[in-house]
Design an enzyme around this catalytic site. Structure first.
Site, PDB file in Angstrom:
ATOM      1  CG  HIS A   1      -1.806   1.174   1.357  1.00 19.74           C
ATOM      2  ND1 HIS A   1      -3.134   1.148   1.009  1.00 19.74           N
ATOM      3  CD2 HIS A   1      -1.567   2.445   1.784  1.00 19.74           C
ATOM      4  CE1 HIS A   1      -3.674   2.345   1.215  1.00 19.74           C
ATOM      5  NE2 HIS A   1      -2.737   3.149   1.696  1.00 19.74           N
ATOM      6  CD  GLU A   2       1.465   3.579   3.720  1.00 26.79           C
ATOM      7  OE1 GLU A   2       1.626   4.662   3.132  1.00 26.79           O
ATOM      8  OE2 GLU A   2       0.422   3.301   4.361  1.00 26.79           O
TER       9      GLU A   2
HETATM   10 ZN    ZN Z   1      -3.006   5.219   1.926  1.00 23.73          ZN
END
Ligand code: ZN
Length: 500
Positions: A263-264
């Site tokens: 995600h990051e």
């Molecule tokens: Zn996010």
């Protein structure tokens, strides 16, 4: 170049330099700084906020923007984008008196720290007075802006230009109409999904190794970025060449680090791929929270929670955790990473129920700015909404209203971006499929194809286009949530055999 434009460029560099320093302070606060650092940091940020304000908001800037407004047709596309960006930013800041603007920076520092302690102890009362002050400031800000319409619109549009309560209501209605019956069909099946990730320890060292391999697969540039650890994973973009992401490693929860990293990294790729032509500028960052979230979610969900992802990358994980995964396979991991459960915690939610967690927050925020709720009312309102939407009621405020950092930092209007991001992601995936086969790119271990499309159609523009312009140019049509609801129906019907 236009002489006024030269002045604006100089101001842009100066403001961005101050922002650069503030971001380093935020990074430090979230990673290494000790607990007692809060009071010094509060003063430092109050002072830098005042410097920022005075540098930006003054008669010279106002005159500069007025002059540029008159000669708009002489400006290049990039110059025009910059002028519009600063005009909007100027209006956002100039309406607030300088002393209130600076004091608010200090208040946010204190309220974040109070939130952290309240969350740990489960005692909302210690946080409540500071939260009320943050809400009071936000209400005042809405009044200062004088934009008219629903008061919450002012805040929504600060995170997603063009977003209004009317649009968001309609969007969430469309999601609710599809997600609620789909969820019911799934829970009615009462399936227990076996998971190789539960009840057995996965070493932190091994998880770190896998995280690093995945970052390489995703094309994260480690010469222009780092990965560190923090309790709540986040991305801090200092410049396009200094993008810092964090993840969290828990021995009993390896999926958490895998999906936090992916995600990051999605956020990080957006920042790293911003056009070099934008230089050291306030426009050299993602254009909105919703578009940013679409980039993290397309990697986390559309790529990372796909069957193709597990078929391709399961062998890498099994090489590191041969003992833990000796009886498992890619299909089992795919199903385990998509197990649907109605739960209390947003960041642990599956892809299907996630948007319901956002609706709870959206409706509470809307009520706050309609004037119906104050800080003291939030724990009960929260618990009631969870019961209504997810059928679960928090036993304490740590797993209820205190679970997210956002409100302590004054981020009202931000939450809808998460649901919008998921929906944008599906529309982008569909657009990519007209050019190449999205699933095949994952199966071929060639994620650079996906990264390349995103860079060309979204990333490189930074903040020079607004969300609607990005979506329209990238996909050939306006935002349409049906891509997302179709994606959810298709995915979960297959996963849970719902046609039978
Ligand atoms: Zn996010």
């Amino acid at each position: 170049m236009n002489a006024y434009m030269e002045q604006l460029n100089k101001l842009d560099t100066q403001l961005n330099a101050l922002g650069f320093c503030e971001n380093l302070v935020f990074w430090d606060a979230a990673t290494l700084a000790p607990k007692n650092s809060v009071s010094g940091r509060g003063i430092a940020l109050e002072v830098t906020s005042e410097l920022y304000y005075n540098l930006f908001i003054n008669d010279n800037t106002k005159k500069l923007l007025d002059e540029l407004e008159k000669c708009q047709n002489e400006l290049t596309v990039l110059e025009l984008a910059k002028f519009k960006f600063f005009k909007e930013s100027y209006n956002q800041v100039a309406c607030i008196p300088v002393n209130e603007y600076a004091a608010y920076a200090n208040l946010k520092t204190k309220s974040s720290s109070a939130w952290e302690e309240a969350k740990e102890s489960g005692n909302f009362n210690t946080f409540e007075p500071l939260l009320q002050q943050v809400i009071d400031f936000q209400r005042k800000y809405v009044a200062y802006r004088q934009l008219g319409g629903h008061p919450y619109n002012t805040l929504l549009a600060d995170y997603e230009r063009g977003l209004t309560v009317e649009i968001a209501d309609k969007f969430f209605d469309e999601l609710r109409n599809v997600i609620v019956p789909l969820l019911k069909k799934i829970t009615d099946k009462n399936l227990v999904v076996p998971s190789p990730f539960e009840g057995v320890a996965y070493s932190v060292e091994g998880q770190k190794k896998f995280s690093n391999q995945i970052l390489d697969k995703l094309n994260f540039n480690k010469d222009s970025g780092i990965i560190a650890e923090s309790v709540h994973p986040f991305t801090m973009n200092i410049t396009r060449d200094d993008v810092r992401i964090t993840t969290v490693y828990q021995e009993d929860h390896p999926l958490s680090s895998i999906y936090s990293t992916i995600h990051e990294c999605g956020h990080g790729l957006y920042e790293q791929n911003i056009g070099e032509d934008l230089g050291f500028s306030k426009l050299s960052t993602g254009t909105s929270m919703g578009i940013h979230e679409s980039q993290s979610r397309i990697y986390e969900n559309n790529v990372g929670r796909s069957e193709a992802f597990w078929q391709t990358y399961f062998p890498l994980l099994k090489e590191i955790f041969s003992e833990q995964l000796k009886d498992s396979n890619a299909t089992e991991c795919y199903k385990a990473s998509n197990d649907v459960k109605t739960s209390l915690i947003r960041i642990e939610a599956d892809e299907l129920t996630y948007s319901l967690h956002i609706m709870v927050r959206y409706e509470i925020e809307k009520a706050i700015f309609e004037g119906g709720l104050d800080a003291k009312d939030l724990p009960k309102a929260w618990n009631d909404k969870y019961e209504e939407y997810l059928g679960v009621r928090p036993a304490n405020d740590s797993e209820g209203v205190l679970q997210d950092v956002h409100w302590s930092e004054g981020l009202f209007g931000y939450f809808p971006s998460y649901a919008l991001g998921s929906a944008y992601a599906s529309q982008f995936e569909s657009a990519m499929n007209k050019v190449f086969d999205f699933t095949e790119a994952i199966e071929k271990d060639d994620l650079s194809q996906i990264n390349g499309w995103l860079k060309e159609n979204i990333h490189k523009f930074g903040s020079t286009k607004n969300p609607a312009e990005i979506i329209e140019a990238a996909t050939g049509e306006a935002f349409n949530p049906k891509y997302f609801t179709d994606y959810l129906v298709d995915k979960y019907t297959k996963l849970y055999d719902l046609n039978k």
